[in-house]
Design an enzyme around this catalytic site. Structure first.
Site, PDB file in Angstrom:
ATOM      1  N   CYS A  90       0.828  -1.217   0.000  1.00  0.00           N
ATOM      2  CA  CYS A  90       0.000   0.000   0.000  1.00  0.00           C
ATOM      3  C   CYS A  90       0.855   1.255   0.000  1.00  0.00           C
ATOM      4  O   CYS A  90       0.528   2.258  -0.636  1.00  0.00           O
ATOM      5  CB  CYS A  90      -0.929   0.011   1.208  1.00  0.00           C
ATOM      6  SG  CYS A  90      -2.119  -1.341   1.183  1.00  0.00           S
ATOM      7  N   ASP A 150     -21.267  11.076 -13.926  1.00  0.00           N
ATOM      8  CA  ASP A 150     -22.677  10.736 -13.724  1.00  0.00           C
ATOM      9  C   ASP A 150     -22.874   9.897 -12.460  1.00  0.00           C
ATOM     10  O   ASP A 150     -23.962   9.431 -12.174  1.00  0.00           O
ATOM     11  CB  ASP A 150     -23.234  10.001 -14.939  1.00  0.00           C
ATOM     12  CG  ASP A 150     -22.470   8.715 -15.271  1.00  0.00           C
ATOM     13  OD1 ASP A 150     -21.500   8.353 -14.551  1.00  0.00           O
ATOM     14  OD2 ASP A 150     -22.839   8.067 -16.267  1.00  0.00           O
TER      15      ASP A 150
END
Length: 174
Positions: free
Chosen positions: A46, A90
């Site tokens: 990570c 959207d």
């Protein structure tokens, strides 16, 4: 987020972030977004991903993409990512990557996918395997020859196939 499928509206949520409280849909506004999740802070894979994302932040910004990361850790731990979701303006889910915790994500591929999603959202084209920005794009088979000619003034060419079918059509990237 089990059950979330491509094209679904991505859930809105409130989160405490290192820059204050956000409402996710409001945070995105009319922008594209990438939500990175990771199992824990301060893990080796990570850490490399967060560093790569930080180095590429200008490239994402040029494409109008806002990035946000989340983990199970407390907010305080974030000061000192296994799924990648790409969400369109959207608020619909456009892409989900699932990587094991032992494998770092390919950020060049994430940028390439954002480029493809943005081009295909605005134009009636698709991108083939291994497409890169500037390469030719594909003309979907549901466009007639006449419609394709009017939409793509730089020309449309068809790849010859052993079957003789003419469904692999290409045009320069608009």
């Amino acid at each position: 987020m089990p059950g979330l499928l491509l094209g679904d509206t991505f859930p809105d949520f409130e989160a405490e972030t290192t820059t204050g409280t956000i409402q996710f849909h409001e945070f995105l506004g009319d922008s594209w977004g990438i939500l990175f999740s990771h199992p824990r802070d301060y893990t080796p894979v990570c850490t490399t991903e967060l560093g790569r994302a930080a180095r590429l932040s200008d490239e994402f910004r040029k494409r109008g993409v806002k990035m946000i990361a989340l983990s199970i850790d407390h907010l305080e731990d974030h000061y000192g990512w296994t799924e990648v979701f790409i969400i369109g303006p959207d608020k619909k889910l456009k892409l989900s990557f699932l990587y094991p915790a032992t494998t770092g994500r390919n950020f060049d591929e994430i940028l390439r996918v954002v480029d493809s999603l943005q081009i295909t959202a605005d134009r009636r084209v698709a991108t083939p395997a291994d497409w890169k920005p500037g390469d030719c794009v594909m003309v979907p088979p549901n466009l007639s020859e006449e419609e394709a000619a009017s939409l793509f003034p730089e020309g449309v060419y068809t790849k010859e196939l052993p079957s003789g079918k003419k469904y692999l059509r290409y045009t320069p990237q608009p």
